[in-house]
Design an enzyme around this catalytic site. Structure first.
Site, PDB file in Angstrom:
ATOM      1  N   CYS A   1      22.783  58.934  40.307  1.00 32.20           N
ATOM      2  CA  CYS A   1      23.742  57.970  40.777  1.00 32.20           C
ATOM      3  C   CYS A   1      24.933  57.677  39.974  1.00 32.20           C
ATOM      4  CB  CYS A   1      22.682  56.726  41.153  1.00 32.20           C
ATOM      5  SG  CYS A   1      21.307  56.919  41.766  1.00 32.20           S
TER       6      CYS A   1
ATOM      7  N   ASN B   1      20.455  55.379  36.953  1.00 34.03           N
ATOM      8  CA  ASN B   1      21.203  56.534  36.808  1.00 34.03           C
ATOM      9  C   ASN B   1      20.273  57.618  36.336  1.00 34.03           C
ATOM     10  OD1 ASN B   1      22.772  59.052  37.362  1.00 34.03           O
ATOM     11  ND2 ASN B   1      24.140  58.312  35.660  1.00 34.03           N
ATOM     12  N   GLY B   2      19.717  58.524  36.988  1.00 34.63           N
ATOM     13  CA  GLY B   2      18.804  59.625  36.376  1.00 34.63           C
ATOM     14  C   GLY B   2      17.571  59.919  37.267  1.00 34.63           C
ATOM     15  N   GLU B   3      16.841  60.650  36.577  1.00 34.74           N
ATOM     16  CA  GLU B   3      15.255  60.962  37.149  1.00 34.74           C
ATOM     17  C   GLU B   3      14.133  60.748  35.852  1.00 34.74           C
ATOM     18  OE1 GLU B   3      14.825  61.652  40.006  1.00 34.74           O
ATOM     19  OE2 GLU B   3      16.600  62.322  40.973  1.00 34.74           O
TER      20      GLU B   3
ATOM     21  N   ARG C   1      24.377  55.554  45.313  1.00 33.00           N
ATOM     22  CA  ARG C   1      23.187  56.606  45.208  1.00 33.00           C
ATOM     23  C   ARG C   1      23.420  57.978  45.873  1.00 33.00           C
ATOM     24  NH1 ARG C   1      17.571  56.308  48.727  1.00 33.00           N
ATOM     25  NH2 ARG C   1      16.384  57.280  46.918  1.00 33.00           N
ATOM     26  N   LEU C   2      22.874  59.059  45.054  1.00 37.50           N
ATOM     27  CA  LEU C   2      22.694  60.131  45.656  1.00 37.50           C
ATOM     28  C   LEU C   2      21.120  60.326  45.768  1.00 37.50           C
ATOM     29  CD1 LEU C   2      23.631  63.139  45.800  1.00 37.50           C
ATOM     30  CD2 LEU C   2      23.176  63.698  43.581  1.00 37.50           C
ATOM     31  N   ALA C   3      20.773  60.616  46.897  1.00 36.69           N
ATOM     32  CA  ALA C   3      19.276  60.211  47.315  1.00 36.69           C
ATOM     33  C   ALA C   3      18.474  61.898  47.140  1.00 36.69           C
ATOM     34  CB  ALA C   3      19.059  60.023  48.665  1.00 36.69           C
ATOM     35  N   ILE C   4      17.611  61.580  45.966  1.00 35.20           N
ATOM     36  CA  ILE C   4      16.689  63.008  45.989  1.00 35.20           C
ATOM     37  C   ILE C   4      15.512  62.760  46.000  1.00 35.20           C
ATOM     38  CG2 ILE C   4      16.330  64.577  43.926  1.00 35.20           C
ATOM     39  CD1 ILE C   4      19.341  64.595  44.766  1.00 35.20           C
TER      40      ILE C   4
ATOM     41  N   GLY D   1      20.746  76.231  32.189  1.00 34.16           N
ATOM     42  CA  GLY D   1      19.951  76.547  31.074  1.00 34.16           C
ATOM     43  C   GLY D   1      20.762  75.807  29.759  1.00 34.16           C
TER      44      GLY D   1
END
Length: 640
Positions: free
Chosen positions: A2, A77-79, A53-56, A366
Site C-alpha cells: 500500500c 504498508n507491507g506484509e 490499498r493494493l489488495a493481495i 533475488g
C-alpha cells in the site's frame, strides 16, 4: 502492499488538518494502491491518516485505516509473513479478530505488547499507529528496510508518507535541495538515512521505530544486525542444511497471496534458485525477464529462456530500446522522489509493467543474495589484493604515506581510494564508494559542497584480524546503506509504480541473522562465490546455471550516453541552475570524453544525469511530460 500518509498537529493550538489536505497527499500515492482508498480525520483537525490499498491478501476485507478496540487507528504498508502464528498467539491472550488479513495482527499486538510489538513482526513493513488514549503516533520501518518511511516535523506538525511526493503535497512543505547530502549521494548513488536530498525531510533507517507526542519526535533502533562482530564457525554441511531450511521456509511464506505470484528471472543463480524452490510449492510459475535492443552485452534473456524451459514456467519478456530508456527518464525521477542512481531502475520499471499487464501483481526477486552470500566478482578481486596489501602494510609508515603521491591524479579512482585507505589504516568497505571516487567528487563539485562522507563502521572487536574487520565493515555498509537505501528502494519504487508488490526471500530476518555471521570461507573460496548457498541448493540447481559466470543485472548506459541521452545531459548541464552545485565545464569535458570513446565515463555520468533530471522535475517544477517530449526531441536516427 500500500501507500500510507498522515499528519499530526502535535504542537499547534489549532489543528488545521482537513479531509481535503489528507486526500491530496494520499492521491499522490494512487499507484501504490489502485484497489482502494481510505481516510481518517479527527474532528478537532489535529490528526489525519490516508491509505491507498493494493489488495493481495483477504481481498474483501482489510480496508484501511483500520481501527482497534480502544480507538487505535492504523495505516500499514507491507506484509507480515508470520501473522498466522502471531494471530494464534494473540488469540490465546484473548484477542478477537474480525478479518483474515495481517493488518489486524499489528493492532492486537500493539494492544498487548505496546511499542515492543515491532519486535514480533516478521516481514516487510512501514506503519503508523495513532493511539488516541496516549495522544501519540507510533511508527516503524522493517528490520532490513524493504519498505520506505519518510517524515518531517515542522512548526509543530509531524508528517509521514511512503514517498516524499506525498509530503511535498502538504501546503507547509517546499522542495529544497539538501546540499549537505549531495556529496554522499554522489559517493553512494543514494542518500544515507536519516538524510534525504530534500532539506528538512528525513527517512527512517531500517529496524527503527519512533513516536510523536506533545513533546515532539523521537526514534530508536529495535533491530541491529551489526551490533555483534563475531563469526559462528560451523561445519559447512551443517550450515548448508540450515540455510536450505531457512530459505525454503522464506520462499513458502512469501507465496502467501490471494493473487498470482511470479518471479523476476534473469537466468542467474539467485533468481533461478527462487524458481527451483518455488516449483516444489506452486503449481504455476509466471516468470518475467527484460532485455535491451542493440546491447547484447547486458542482455540475459537467452539464459532466462533456458531456465524457463528447464522449469516449465510461463515466461514473459520485454525489450527496452534507447528511445524507451530516454522517454522513461522523467517518469523515473518522478517515482524515485529522490535520485536512486542505479541504472537498473530503468529495466525494472519496464519488467514490472509487463508483470502487471500480464495479471501478476506479486513478484519474487533475488535482492540481497549477493550481499548476504558474497556473490560479487569485486569481492573476489578484493580478496586477491590482500596479499599485496600485506606487503604494503609491512613498509615503514613514512613509505606507506608516500604511496598516493606515485599515482597520477588522472588515474585515481575507486581502486586508489581503497588501496590508499588500506595502507594508511582501515580498509574501506568493498563497495564503497559505489559512485564517484573522492578525487573525482572533489574535482566536479563546487568546493563548498565537497565533504567526504566517511562511512563510520562499528568499533572493531578485540582480536579481530584485518580480514575479519574488512568482512564486517563490508557487511555493515551493504546492510545499513547500499541494500536498504538503494537496491531495495529501487525495487520498491518501480514495482509500486506499476501497482506490483515485490518480495525478497533472501532477506528473511532469520536467514540474514544466521548467514551474516558465517565465516568468509563459507561464502567465498578462491574464485567461487556463495559457497554455502551453492552447497545448500546443489540438488535443485542446474549445472548450467551453477557454473555460469556472473553477469549482473544492469543497463547499457555507456551506449545510451553516446547517443541522444548524451545530448540531453549536455543540455541539462548547460543550464545555469547546475552551476550552483557542479563545476559544469569539467562535467561537460567528461561527457565529451565518453562520447568520443577516449575514456568510458558512463558510471560517473549516470548519477549526474539522475540529479539533473530530478532537479528539473522536483526542485524547478518542470512538467514531466513536457520534459520527456523535449528529451525525445534530442533523439538522433541511431538512438531509436
Amino acid at each position: 502492499m500500500c501507500g500510507i500518509t498522515g499528519v499530526y498537529a502535535y504542537g499547534r493550538a489549532a489543528g488545521g488538518v482537513t479531509p481535503g489536505m489528507v486526500k491530496t497527499m494520499r492521491e499522490t500515492l494512487a499507484h501504490r494502491g489502485p484497489d482502494g482508498a481510505g481516510m481518517y480525520v479527527r474532528e478537532d483537525g489535529r490528526v489525519g491518516l490516508g491509505h491507498r490499498r493494493l489488495a493481495i491478501v483477504d481481498l474483501e476485507h482489510g480496508a484501511q485505516p483500520m481501527f482497534g478496540e480502544l480507538g487505535e487507528c492504523l495505516v500499514f504498508n507491507g506484509e507480515i509473513y508470520n501473522y498466522p502464528a502471531l494471530r494464534r498467539r494473540l488469540e490465546l491472550l484473548g484477542a478477537r479478530f474480525r478479518t483474515a488479513c495481517d493488518t489486524e495482527v499489528i493492532l492486537h499486538a500493539y494492544r498487548h505488547y505496546g511499542d515492543e510489538c515491532v519486535k514480533l513482526l516478521t516481514g516487510m513493513f512501514a506503519f503508523a499507529l495513532w493511539d488516541p488514549n496516549r495522544e501519540r503516533m507510533l511508527f516503524a520501518r522493517d528490520p532490513l528496510g524493504e519498505k520506505p518511511f519518510y517524515w518531517t516535523s515542522q512548526n509543530g506538525t509531524f508528517l509521514f508518507a511512503s514517498e516524499v511526493k506525498a509530503l511535498l503535497a502538504h501546503p507547509q512543505i517546499t522542495a529544497e535541495v539538501n546540499t549537505d547530502a549531495l556529496d554522499g549521494y554522489l559517493a553512494n548513488l543514494t542518500t544515507r538515512s536519516p538524510r534525504t536530498l530534500y532539506r528538512n525531510i528525513n527517512k527512517l533507517p531500517p529496524g527503527t521505530a519512533g513516536a510523536c507526542d506533545a513533546h515532539g519526535v523521537r526514534t530508536w533502533r529495535f533491530w541491529d544486525l551489526a551490533g555483534e562482530r563475531d563469526f559462528h564457525d560451523l561445519p559447512l554441511p551443517e550450515a548448508s542444511a540450515r540455510v536450505r531450511r531457512l530459505l525454503e521456509q522464506s520462499v513458502q511464506e512469501r507465496l502467501m497471496s490471494d493473487v498470482p505470484v511470479g518471479v523476476l528471472l534473469s537466468g542467474g543463480f539467485d533468481s533461478t534458485a527462487l524458481v527451483a524452490l518455488m516449483r516444489e510449492q506452486a503449481s504455476r510459475i509466471p516468470t518475467f525477464s527484460v532485455g535491451f535492443a542493440d546491447a547484447p552485452g547486458c542482455d540475459e534473456r537467452q539464459e532466462a529462456r533456458w531456465v524457463a524451459r528447464h522449469f516449465a514456467t510461463e515466461h514473459h519478456e520485454v525489450t527496452v530500446s534507447p528511445r524507451d530508456a530516454l522517454r522513461s527518464l522523467a517518469s523515473m525521477v518522478h517515482f524515485q522522489d529522490e535520485p536512486l542512481a542505479d541504472p537498473v531502475c530503468v529495466p525494472l520499471g519496464f519488467v514490472c509493467a509487463e508483470a502487471r499487464k500480464s495479471g501478476v501483481p506479486v513478484l519474487l526477486g533475488g535482492e540481497g543474495a549477493d550481499e548476504l552470500f558474497w556473490g560479487y566478482p569485486h569481492y573476489v578481486k578484493m580478496m586477491q589484493w590482500q596479499r599485496k596489501l600485506s606487503v604494503l602494510r609491512s613498509l615503514p609508515a613514512s613509505a606507506r604515506n608516500l604511496f598516493p603521491a606515485f599515482v597520477p591524479r588522472s588515474r585515481r579512482g575507486w581502486t586508489f581510494d581503497s588501496l590508499s585507505n588500506a595502507v594508511r589504516g582501515r580498509q574501506l568497505p568493498m563497495h564503497y564508494p559505489l559512485g564517484l571516487p573522492a578525487s573525482l567528487r572533489s574535482a566536479v563539485l563546487n568546493p563548498r559542497l565537497y565533504d567526504e562522507p566517511w562511512i563510520s563502521p562499528a568499533m572493531a572487536a578485540d582480536g579481530e584480524t584485518r580480514m575479519q574487520t574488512l568482512a564486517f565493515d563490508t557487511q555493515h555498509y551493504e546492510f545499513s546503506l547500499r541494500l536498504p537505501e538503494l537496491l531495495l528502494m529501487r525495487i520498491d519504487r518501480f514495482s509500486m509504480a506499476n501497482s506490483v508488490e515485490a518480495r525478497v526471500p533472501f532477506l528473511d530476518p532469520g536467514l540474514v541473522e544466521y548467514v551474516y555471521r558465517l565465516p568468509v570461507a563459507h561464502k567465498l573460496v578462491g574464485g567461487m562465490t556463495k559457497v554455502v548457498l551453492r552447497h545448500a541448493l546443489s540438488d535443485v540447481m542446474p549445472d548450467r546455471v551453477s557454473m555460469r559466470k556472473k553477469q549482473g543485472f544492469g543497463a547499457p548506459i555507456g551506449h545510451w550516453l553516446r547517443g541522444a541521452m548524451g545530448n540531453v545531459l549536455v543540455d541539462l548541464l548547460s543550464a545555469p541552475e547546475m552551476r550552483r552545485y557542479f563545476r559544469t565545464e569539467k562535467l561537460l569535458g567528461m561527457v565529451a570524453d565518453h562520447r568520443s570513446g577516449r575514456r568510458g565515463r558512463a558510471q560517473f555520468l549516470w548519477p549526474i544525469l539522475n540529479f539533473a533530471v530530478w532537479h528539473r522535475v522536483w526542485i524547478e517544477g518542470a512538467c514531466r511530460d513536457e520534459l520527456a517530449d523535449r528529451m525525445l526531441s534530442r533523439c538522433t536516427v541511431d538512438a531509436g
